[in-house]
Design an enzyme around this catalytic site. Structure first.
Site, mmCIF file in Angstrom:
data_model
loop_
_atom_site.group_PDB
_atom_site.id
_atom_site.type_symbol
_atom_site.label_atom_id
_atom_site.label_comp_id
_atom_site.label_asym_id
_atom_site.label_seq_id
_atom_site.Cartn_x
_atom_site.Cartn_y
_atom_site.Cartn_z
ATOM 1 N N CYS A 112 1.614 -1.582 15.500
ATOM 2 C CA CYS A 112 1.648 -1.350 13.984
ATOM 3 C C CYS A 112 0.938 -2.626 13.335
ATOM 4 C CB CYS A 112 3.226 -1.158 13.759
ATOM 5 S SG CYS A 112 3.277 -0.857 12.048
ATOM 6 N N CYS A 126 -0.719 6.310 9.911
ATOM 7 C CA CYS A 126 0.334 5.983 10.554
ATOM 8 C C CYS A 126 0.195 4.339 11.226
ATOM 9 C CB CYS A 126 1.092 6.485 11.532
ATOM 10 S SG CYS A 126 1.844 8.229 10.834
ATOM 11 N N GLU A 167 0.816 -1.288 -0.022
ATOM 12 C CA GLU A 167 -0.004 -0.037 -0.082
ATOM 13 C C GLU A 167 0.880 1.314 -0.025
ATOM 14 O OE1 GLU A 167 -3.808 -1.568 2.577
ATOM 15 O OE2 GLU A 167 -2.490 -0.911 3.494
ATOM 16 N N CYS A 219 6.545 -4.229 15.841
ATOM 17 C CA CYS A 219 6.199 -3.344 17.039
ATOM 18 C C CYS A 219 4.693 -3.620 17.176
ATOM 19 C CB CYS A 219 6.207 -2.091 16.390
ATOM 20 S SG CYS A 219 7.783 -1.691 15.957
ATOM 21 N N CYS A 230 6.680 -6.732 7.715
ATOM 22 C CA CYS A 230 7.742 -6.021 8.435
ATOM 23 C C CYS A 230 8.388 -7.021 9.395
ATOM 24 C CB CYS A 230 7.375 -4.661 9.180
ATOM 25 S SG CYS A 230 8.908 -3.950 10.013
ATOM 26 N N CYS A 263 3.657 8.790 0.910
ATOM 27 C CA CYS A 263 3.994 7.746 1.775
ATOM 28 C C CYS A 263 4.353 6.671 1.184
ATOM 29 C CB CYS A 263 3.005 7.739 3.094
ATOM 30 S SG CYS A 263 3.606 6.630 4.287
HETATM 31 N N1 SAH Z 1 9.564 1.122 9.946
HETATM 32 C C1 SAH Z 1 9.688 2.501 10.048
HETATM 33 C C2 SAH Z 1 8.847 3.463 9.033
HETATM 34 C C3 SAH Z 1 7.156 2.816 9.019
HETATM 35 S S1 SAH Z 1 6.167 3.242 10.382
HETATM 36 C C4 SAH Z 1 9.881 2.981 11.339
HETATM 37 O O1 SAH Z 1 8.919 2.139 12.387
HETATM 38 O O2 SAH Z 1 9.965 4.055 11.799
HETATM 39 C C5 SAH Z 1 5.977 5.049 10.410
HETATM 40 C C6 SAH Z 1 5.790 5.531 11.713
HETATM 41 O O3 SAH Z 1 4.357 5.085 12.137
HETATM 42 C C7 SAH Z 1 6.834 5.158 12.975
HETATM 43 O O4 SAH Z 1 7.153 6.500 13.583
HETATM 44 C C8 SAH Z 1 5.838 4.225 13.590
HETATM 45 O O5 SAH Z 1 6.241 4.643 15.113
HETATM 46 C C9 SAH Z 1 4.629 5.037 13.510
HETATM 47 N N2 SAH Z 1 3.442 4.051 13.983
HETATM 48 C C10 SAH Z 1 3.333 2.717 13.782
HETATM 49 N N3 SAH Z 1 2.095 2.401 13.953
HETATM 50 C C11 SAH Z 1 1.526 3.386 14.558
HETATM 51 C C12 SAH Z 1 0.152 3.536 15.123
HETATM 52 N N4 SAH Z 1 -0.546 2.276 15.249
HETATM 53 N N5 SAH Z 1 -0.113 4.966 15.364
HETATM 54 C C13 SAH Z 1 0.348 5.804 15.171
HETATM 55 N N6 SAH Z 1 1.697 5.592 14.584
HETATM 56 C C14 SAH Z 1 2.374 4.615 14.228
HETATM 57 FE FE1 SF4 Z 2 7.944 -2.270 11.218
HETATM 58 FE FE2 SF4 Z 2 5.719 -0.913 11.795
HETATM 59 FE FE3 SF4 Z 2 7.720 -1.188 13.735
HETATM 60 FE FE4 SF4 Z 2 7.846 0.623 11.462
HETATM 61 S S1 SF4 Z 2 6.412 0.612 13.485
HETATM 62 S S2 SF4 Z 2 9.453 -0.959 12.216
HETATM 63 S S3 SF4 Z 2 6.720 -0.710 9.961
HETATM 64 S S4 SF4 Z 2 6.329 -3.031 12.850
#
Ligand code: SAH
Ligand code: SF4
Length: 359
Positions: A136, A352, A109, A133, A129, A122
């Protein structure tokens, strides 16, 4: 960079080469192998990336015989667009989530986010991934594979051609961890920023990482001028580990050292620290105090607070508006710019952390 590109030159053989995603150096190599003049490479590079042309027949400064040669030895294949969802949050500035299918069936996406000042894309860098986390949705998908340069570049290529030719900013914040696909991400960003390519100024391109420490040092040493963002998301190792398991591999202390090294490696550039605000996990007054201290110790640092966008699965919560505001008041300083990112496109799961596709 030229050297590292040379080592990755793709051989031209009986198989049709997909030139979409090739750097200028790779295209020069390709034309030489065809017995053509290397200056053709610059022309092809512009046709593909600057003008979005993906049919050799439309490349009018190539002779008929060259076009025939190209048609029989090469192809231009981008990710296949297979649908979009448009947010209804705002009528005139509609966030869109675009779905693409890759040649092996994987889906990714891309999000288009227009606002008053900029039109941002974006992009995704991996299908899924591996970092996992807990907050996410992409992390919950698990890891499928790295995207190729062409698959990353093709996302912007599609948006420029079919959605909005006036894109001003790129963020590597879609699906995946950019620094676990470092070479391809850098090469894609170079095509984005090239004047013969997509002409997005490097200072308008941001790469976001969850903190892959060896790659942060490498990025600092390589001297790239794209912006760097680190997803800090906590102020103690314990709370970071509870939501970002990668903290067990790359400790918070070492991460802050790497962040400091990056800042010192640049003369003026700021580092962005991202901080997803999670109720009861990292939003206390104590967290705010520690975060403020970290930011001021690092110096040239911008802070980007993102209230958690709820996803299915974890029992995490977004803090109340009062709590968000209290936290912001406590961390704000005069020296460090502070932004609150209220993610757009929540109604279509394009905010995000909400990107995930089932194959
Ligand atoms: N993997 C990279 C880039 C993709 S995530 C990273 O983790 O930095 C992009 C941003 O979205 C990151 O700062 C992450 O912490 C944030 N993010 C992920 N899940 C989220 C959520 N459920 N709500 C708000 N921000 C989120
Ligand atoms: Fe991967 Fe999501 Fe963590 Fe970014 S925030 S490193 S996309 S699991």
């Amino acid at each position: 960079m030229v050297d590292s590109q040379k080592t990755q030159l793709v051989e031209v053989d009986s198989e049709e080469s997909n030139l979409y995603g090739f750097s200028l150096a790779e295209m020069e190599h390709f034309f030489r192998k065809l017995g053509e003049k290397p200056f053709r490479a610059k022309q092809l590079f512009q046709w593909i990336y600057k003008y979005g042309v993906d049919d050799f027949e439309e490349m009018t400064d190539f002779s008929k015989s060259l076009r025939i040669k190209l048609n029989s030895t090469a192809k231009l294949v981008r990710p296949n667009f297979c649908g979009r969802q448009s947010s209804t949050e705002s009528e005139e500035r509609t966030t869109q989530k675009l779905l693409f299918q890759l040649s092996d069936g994987q889906k990714i996406e891309t999000v288009y986010i227009p606002d008053d000042a900029r039109r941002t894309v974006c992009v995704s860098t991996q299908a899924g991934c591996a970092v996992g986390c807990t907050f996410c949705a992409t992390g919950w998908m698990g890891f499928k594979r790295n995207l190729t340069v062409g698959e990353i570049v093709g996302q912007l290529g599609y948006v420029l051609k079919k959605v909005d030719p006036t894109i001003s900013n790129i963020v590597f914040m879609g699906m995946g961890e950019p620094f676990l696909n470092y070479e391809n991400v850098i090469r894609a960003a170079q095509i984005f920023s090239s004047e013969s390519g997509m002409s997005i100024a490097a200072k308008h391109i941001t790469i976001s990482t969850s903190g892959i420490i060896p790659r942060i040092y490498q990025y600092a040493d390589d001297g790239h001028s794209f912006n760097l963002a680190i997803s800090l998301n906590a102020t103690t190792s314990e709370s970071r580990r509870s939501v970002m398991p990668i903290t067990s591999k790359y400790s918070m202390e070492e991460l802050l050292k790497a962040a400091d090294y990056y800042i010192r490696s640049r003369r003026r550039t700021h580092l962005t620290l991202e901080y997803v605000l999670l109720a009861g996990v990292n939003d206390s007054d104590e967290d705010a105090r520690r975060l403020k201290k970290m930011v001021s110790e690092l110096g040239r640092c911008k802070l980007n607070v993102i209230p958690y966008n709820p996803i299915e699965g974890p029992s995490l919560k977004r803090p109340s508006e009062d709590r968000i505001n209290a936290f912001l008041r406590k961390v704000s300083t005069i020296q460090s710019p502070l932004t609150l990112r209220r993610s757009r496109g929540q109604d279509i799961a394009a905010a995000c952390g909400q990107l995930a596709v089932q194959n």
